[in-house]
Design a protein around this motif. Sequence first.
Motif, PDB file in Angstrom:
ATOM      1  N   SER A 192       1.023  -1.317  -0.081  1.00 36.94           N
ATOM      2  CA  SER A 192       0.150  -0.018   0.099  1.00 36.94           C
ATOM      3  C   SER A 192       0.979   1.365  -0.114  1.00 36.94           C
ATOM      4  O   SER A 192       0.754   2.051   0.838  1.00 36.94           O
ATOM      5  CB  SER A 192      -0.970   0.066   1.252  1.00 36.94           C
ATOM      6  OG  SER A 192      -1.673  -1.086   1.134  1.00 36.94           O
ATOM      7  N   SER A 196      -1.559   3.586  -2.711  1.00 34.46           N
ATOM      8  CA  SER A 196      -3.032   3.661  -2.235  1.00 34.46           C
ATOM      9  C   SER A 196      -3.219   2.153  -1.220  1.00 34.46           C
ATOM     10  O   SER A 196      -2.328   1.267  -1.744  1.00 34.46           O
ATOM     11  CB  SER A 196      -3.893   3.648  -3.527  1.00 34.46           C
ATOM     12  OG  SER A 196      -3.807   4.766  -4.050  1.00 34.46           O
ATOM     13  N   THR A 197      -4.268   1.975  -0.917  1.00 31.58           N
ATOM     14  CA  THR A 197      -4.585   0.605  -0.146  1.00 31.58           C
ATOM     15  C   THR A 197      -4.372  -0.486  -1.163  1.00 31.58           C
ATOM     16  O   THR A 197      -5.244  -0.486  -2.174  1.00 31.58           O
ATOM     17  CB  THR A 197      -5.920   0.731   0.488  1.00 31.58           C
ATOM     18  OG1 THR A 197      -5.941   1.803   1.327  1.00 31.58           O
ATOM     19  CG2 THR A 197      -6.090  -0.605   1.241  1.00 31.58           C
ATOM     20  N   TYR A 198      -3.527  -1.502  -0.937  1.00 33.92           N
ATOM     21  CA  TYR A 198      -3.226  -2.549  -1.803  1.00 33.92           C
ATOM     22  C   TYR A 198      -3.077  -2.260  -3.285  1.00 33.92           C
ATOM     23  O   TYR A 198      -3.780  -2.996  -4.104  1.00 33.92           O
ATOM     24  CB  TYR A 198      -4.623  -3.657  -1.539  1.00 33.92           C
ATOM     25  CG  TYR A 198      -4.790  -4.051  -0.248  1.00 33.92           C
ATOM     26  CD1 TYR A 198      -3.740  -4.386   0.911  1.00 33.92           C
ATOM     27  CD2 TYR A 198      -5.851  -4.447   0.251  1.00 33.92           C
ATOM     28  CE1 TYR A 198      -4.002  -4.669   1.829  1.00 33.92           C
ATOM     29  CE2 TYR A 198      -6.566  -5.045   1.673  1.00 33.92           C
ATOM     30  CZ  TYR A 198      -5.060  -5.227   2.418  1.00 33.92           C
ATOM     31  OH  TYR A 198      -5.440  -5.480   3.645  1.00 33.92           O
ATOM     32  N   SER A 199      -2.403  -1.216  -3.431  1.00 35.26           N
ATOM     33  CA  SER A 199      -2.184  -0.765  -4.911  1.00 35.26           C
ATOM     34  C   SER A 199      -0.906  -1.581  -5.459  1.00 35.26           C
ATOM     35  O   SER A 199      -1.209  -1.935  -6.946  1.00 35.26           O
ATOM     36  CB  SER A 199      -1.821   0.894  -4.862  1.00 35.26           C
ATOM     37  OG  SER A 199      -0.740   0.780  -4.328  1.00 35.26           O
ATOM     38  N   GLN A 210      -6.719  -0.766  -4.274  1.00 32.73           N
ATOM     39  CA  GLN A 210      -6.794  -2.459  -4.468  1.00 32.73           C
ATOM     40  C   GLN A 210      -6.763  -2.913  -5.863  1.00 32.73           C
ATOM     41  O   GLN A 210      -7.318  -3.971  -6.437  1.00 32.73           O
ATOM     42  CB  GLN A 210      -8.226  -2.832  -4.029  1.00 32.73           C
ATOM     43  CG  GLN A 210      -8.630  -2.501  -2.764  1.00 32.73           C
ATOM     44  CD  GLN A 210     -10.077  -2.886  -2.220  1.00 32.73           C
ATOM     45  OE1 GLN A 210     -10.881  -3.653  -2.803  1.00 32.73           O
ATOM     46  NE2 GLN A 210     -10.527  -2.404  -0.853  1.00 32.73           N
TER      47      GLN A 210
END
Length: 334
Positions: free
Chosen positions: A186, A189-192, A221
């Motif tokens: 991340s 971004s979150t879980y990119s 994601q």
Amino acid sequence: LDNDCDGRAEGCGLVGVLGAGEADYKLSGTDDATYFGRNMAVYDVDADGVRDVAAGGASASRNGEVRFALGPLEPGVTSLASTDAVITGEEGGDDFGTALAVIEDWDDDGLDELLVSAPRSTGLGGNLGRVYLIPAPASMPSSAAVLDLWVQGVDQWDHTGDTIVAAGDASGDGVSDLLVAGPHASVRSTYSGQVWLVEGPLTGAVSLEDVDQRVIGSYVQGRLGLAAAGVGDVDGDGFDDVLVSDDHRAGRVLVVPGPWTGTLGSEDLTTRLVGEQHGDAAGASVDRAGDLDGDGYVDLVVGAPDHAGAGEQSGAAYLALGPLSGEGLLADAA
């Protein structure tokens, strides 16, 4: 190999439809819920001129393990419980054996090497993930704990090593390289997601924090690095390229052009293949297909297991003919 005896190796294959029960050889798992066969590699482990099989699986403690069946195999069913060598993960929950990759002579001993990931390894910190280089059988240990050639992840919960592939000479220095992915990273971004290129040869412990060649995912994601493949020269410029997938919208396969230098964002990769429908998971699997149309360029196969074609999540597989340039739509693939 010329499997169908037509005098050609490219594009050949078995003839007709065969059931799995008709296979000449079978390696069976060791116990309930060990999931052997989820990841396998075939190479000449013991340098006897015969190819061998390495299979990753789970264990009761979730250390994970890799079992080796040395060739030539006997026809029929062989239980992996009686294989020639076993390496287990360091600690419970490491998931050692999640991904396997064979790379060309990375420790300068004249033999190809196996790399094995443990994406939930605590290593030097919580759940950083680790990728191990497995030595030749003469010095093969029973536990990954004694291995001293490894690549360490950066941040917790990155799942570093969920995907590892031999990347060819993606750096352009004449030595084979390794791609390591942390699809849950991340950074932006979150879980990119994030992927790294580790240049060979591996001579000691390496932290991915010190690796300059990387691609950072750009979308929430998006999980860059869900799948990857070292495919040779797909854009026709003479350098080895690498494919990495993410789960942005319909799913995409991105070309990281060689020679790979420095840090890139996934938005910088302008040569790519894009899935047809939102949620297709296009790029969940990707690989080279050889030169199927005989034009001298590498062609690719791409899987989209959630594509709704013949039915809900019936899936689709695409053939994309090389060379690739710019953005291509899998809907237009052959």
